[in-house]
Motif scaffolding. Structure first.
Motif, PDB file in Angstrom:
ATOM      1  N   UNK A  68       0.853  -1.177   0.000  1.00 17.60           N
ATOM      2  CA  UNK A  68       0.000   0.000   0.000  1.00 17.60           C
ATOM      3  C   UNK A  68       0.892   1.230   0.000  1.00 17.60           C
ATOM      4  N   UNK A  69       0.478   2.219  -0.737  1.00 23.87           N
ATOM      5  CA  UNK A  69       1.224   3.465  -0.868  1.00 23.87           C
ATOM      6  C   UNK A  69       0.385   4.568  -0.236  1.00 23.87           C
ATOM      7  N   UNK A  70       0.904   5.194   0.813  1.00 26.03           N
ATOM      8  CA  UNK A  70       0.185   6.250   1.525  1.00 26.03           C
ATOM      9  C   UNK A  70       0.987   7.534   1.407  1.00 26.03           C
ATOM     10  N   UNK A  71       0.362   8.568   0.869  1.00 24.71           N
ATOM     11  CA  UNK A  71       1.058   9.825   0.653  1.00 24.71           C
ATOM     12  C   UNK A  71       1.103  10.639   1.935  1.00 24.71           C
ATOM     13  N   UNK A  72       2.284  11.167   2.241  1.00 27.30           N
ATOM     14  CA  UNK A  72       2.440  12.153   3.290  1.00 27.30           C
ATOM     15  C   UNK A  72       2.530  13.528   2.651  1.00 27.30           C
ATOM     16  N   UNK A  73       2.180  14.557   3.383  1.00 29.83           N
ATOM     17  CA  UNK A  73       2.195  15.897   2.800  1.00 29.83           C
ATOM     18  C   UNK A  73       1.034  16.080   1.852  1.00 29.83           C
ATOM     19  N   UNK A  74       1.255  16.790   0.764  1.00 36.32           N
ATOM     20  CA  UNK A  74       0.208  17.083  -0.215  1.00 36.32           C
ATOM     21  C   UNK A  74       0.242  16.057  -1.337  1.00 36.32           C
ATOM     22  N   UNK A  75      -0.789  15.222  -1.494  1.00 37.92           N
ATOM     23  CA  UNK A  75      -0.784  14.214  -2.559  1.00 37.92           C
ATOM     24  C   UNK A  75      -0.838  14.879  -3.929  1.00 37.92           C
ATOM     25  N   UNK A  76      -0.197  14.277  -4.931  1.00 35.05           N
ATOM     26  CA  UNK A  76      -0.246  14.847  -6.285  1.00 35.05           C
ATOM     27  C   UNK A  76      -1.634  14.720  -6.883  1.00 35.05           C
ATOM     28  N   UNK A  77      -2.036  15.723  -7.657  1.00 32.16           N
ATOM     29  CA  UNK A  77      -3.340  15.692  -8.318  1.00 32.16           C
ATOM     30  C   UNK A  77      -3.218  15.480  -9.826  1.00 32.16           C
ATOM     31  N   UNK A  78      -2.112  15.904 -10.426  1.00 35.52           N
ATOM     32  CA  UNK A  78      -1.993  15.855 -11.881  1.00 35.52           C
ATOM     33  C   UNK A  78      -1.183  14.667 -12.377  1.00 35.52           C
ATOM     34  N   UNK A  79      -0.119  14.311 -11.686  1.00 38.08           N
ATOM     35  CA  UNK A  79       0.709  13.182 -12.101  1.00 38.08           C
ATOM     36  C   UNK A  79       1.387  12.608 -10.869  1.00 38.08           C
ATOM     37  N   UNK A  80       1.302  11.312 -10.690  1.00 38.62           N
ATOM     38  CA  UNK A  80       1.908  10.658  -9.535  1.00 38.62           C
ATOM     39  C   UNK A  80       2.929   9.644 -10.013  1.00 38.62           C
ATOM     40  N   UNK A  81       3.919   9.361  -9.175  1.00 38.00           N
ATOM     41  CA  UNK A  81       4.936   8.362  -9.513  1.00 38.00           C
ATOM     42  C   UNK A  81       5.427   7.688  -8.253  1.00 38.00           C
ATOM     43  N   UNK A  82       5.948   6.474  -8.423  1.00 36.55           N
ATOM     44  CA  UNK A  82       6.433   5.699  -7.285  1.00 36.55           C
ATOM     45  C   UNK A  82       7.347   4.599  -7.809  1.00 36.55           C
ATOM     46  N   UNK A  83       8.373   4.244  -7.032  1.00 38.32           N
ATOM     47  CA  UNK A  83       9.305   3.177  -7.398  1.00 38.32           C
ATOM     48  C   UNK A  83       9.410   2.190  -6.251  1.00 38.32           C
ATOM     49  N   UNK A  84       9.579   0.898  -6.580  1.00 44.56           N
ATOM     50  CA  UNK A  84       9.786  -0.088  -5.537  1.00 44.56           C
ATOM     51  C   UNK A  84      10.623  -1.261  -6.054  1.00 44.56           C
ATOM     52  N   UNK A  85      11.282  -1.930  -5.135  1.00 44.09           N
ATOM     53  CA  UNK A  85      12.212  -3.036  -5.394  1.00 44.09           C
ATOM     54  C   UNK A  85      11.453  -4.305  -5.779  1.00 44.09           C
ATOM     55  N   UNK A  86      11.950  -5.018  -6.822  1.00 39.64           N
ATOM     56  CA  UNK A  86      11.311  -6.288  -7.200  1.00 39.64           C
ATOM     57  C   UNK A  86      12.283  -7.464  -7.247  1.00 39.64           C
ATOM     58  N   UNK A  87      13.570  -7.250  -6.985  1.00 39.59           N
ATOM     59  CA  UNK A  87      14.499  -8.371  -6.956  1.00 39.59           C
ATOM     60  C   UNK A  87      15.709  -8.170  -7.844  1.00 39.59           C
TER      61      UNK A  87
END
Length: 308
Positions: free
Chosen positions: A253-272
């Motif tokens: 689960x991805x929970x935004x802190x601060x002000x969440x983006x409204x126009x474009x969001x991005x996120x990266x995570x480890x897969x191996x």
């Protein structure tokens, strides 16, 4: 900045107070009122709304909005919200939000004109999109109130002429109207009613899905990461939480802190660390009413080959 956890921010775990409400917003409704909204917290019995250190109202769990009235014109106020569970435990305060009431207008008894051109359509089984043409006023339109039947369910700023209503029931007929409000709390006549029926069955409402979803595999420090990008769903409120699903199973689960983006969001995570590993990825948003929206389109990506 976003933070990642395997459990959402919800509330009501046994023996644990509920979490802080997210997505809290405050918008002046007139010179003497402010409309406060927040995202629903699951499994709570109600909410407490505070103006500064003072509690101004108790709100039932079925609602996540409040009009705070009897305020002073030309004044900045700070609001917070706390969730309360069935055992009476209070969660922490939400992040503080500010709203400034406009100046009072002496002897203003002229209401804004009726909003015109109101149109709407069902967005799947649980949401509706509404829009209207702007009202005029001899001073200024401060806000628009949206009604479901005879009940006010939302308010938006005077410069906004569209919104999305969420939390509706599948296969149900609704009637919505819009009224304009000025700084002196004069209300316009209601615009023409918009009648619509939400889709039947288990339709999740594709208009609640994140749009333009893309996934790219990236190698860094001897391992592979997935870079996600999307446009948040245009819903009535603020989206602060997403669930990311990889290969048909919830990954995080991805929970935004601060002000969440409204126009474009991005996120990266480890897969191996394996080259040539294929993955199927999609995500969905927790809507301001506390329910999950529809999943985005599913994308496939293979580590070591780039784009998905």
């Amino acid at each position: 900045m976003a933070c990642c956890a395997c459990a959402g921010p919800g509330g009501g775990d046994e023996g644990r107070a509920p979490g802080a409400p997210t997505g809290v917003t405050a918008e002046a409704g007139s010179a003497t009122s402010v409309h406060v909204m927040w995202n629903a917290v699951p499994a709570v019995s109600g909410y407490e709304v505070y103006r500064g250190p003072t509690k101004v109202a108790d709100v039932p769990a079925s609602a996540h909005m409040l009009d705070v009235t009897r305020l002073a014109p030309s004044t900045t106020y700070v609001f917070t919200v706390r969730a309360r569970d069935a055992e009476g435990r209070l969660g922490p305060r939400s992040p503080r939000v500010r709203a400034t009431t406009p100046a009072a207008v002496a002897a203003d008894r002229t209401a804004p004109t009726r909003p015109g051109g109101t149109v709407g359509r069902a967005a799947g089984s649980r949401a509706a999109q509404l829009s209207w043409s702007a009202s005029t006023d001899d001073r200024e339109v401060v806000s628009y109130d949206v009604y479901q039947g005879g009940t006010k369910i939302h308010s938006v700023g005077g410069d906004q002429t569209a919104t999305v209503v969420t939390g509706l029931r599948p296969g149900t007929r609704y009637s919505f109207t819009v009224r304009a409000r000025d700084a002196a709390d004069n209300l316009s006549p209601a615009g023409a009613p918009v009648r619509l029926t939400t889709a039947a069955g288990a339709d999740e409402g594709q208009d609640t899905a994140p749009a333009e979803f893309r996934v790219t595999a990236r190698r860094a420090d001897g391992a592979y990461y997935l870079d996600l990008a999307w446009v948040p769903p245009r819903v009535d409120g603020v989206v602060t939480e997403y669930q990311i699903q990889v290969d048909g199973r919830p990954a995080t689960s991805l929970v935004w802190g601060g002000t969440p983006p409204r126009d474009r969001a991005s996120y990266s995570f480890y897969v191996g660390q394996d080259t040539g590993a294929g993955h199927r990825v999609r995500l969905r948003a927790r809507l301001p009413d506390g329910t999950w929206g529809a999943f985005s389109a599913e994308r496939t990506v293979t580590t070591g080959t780039g784009r998905g």
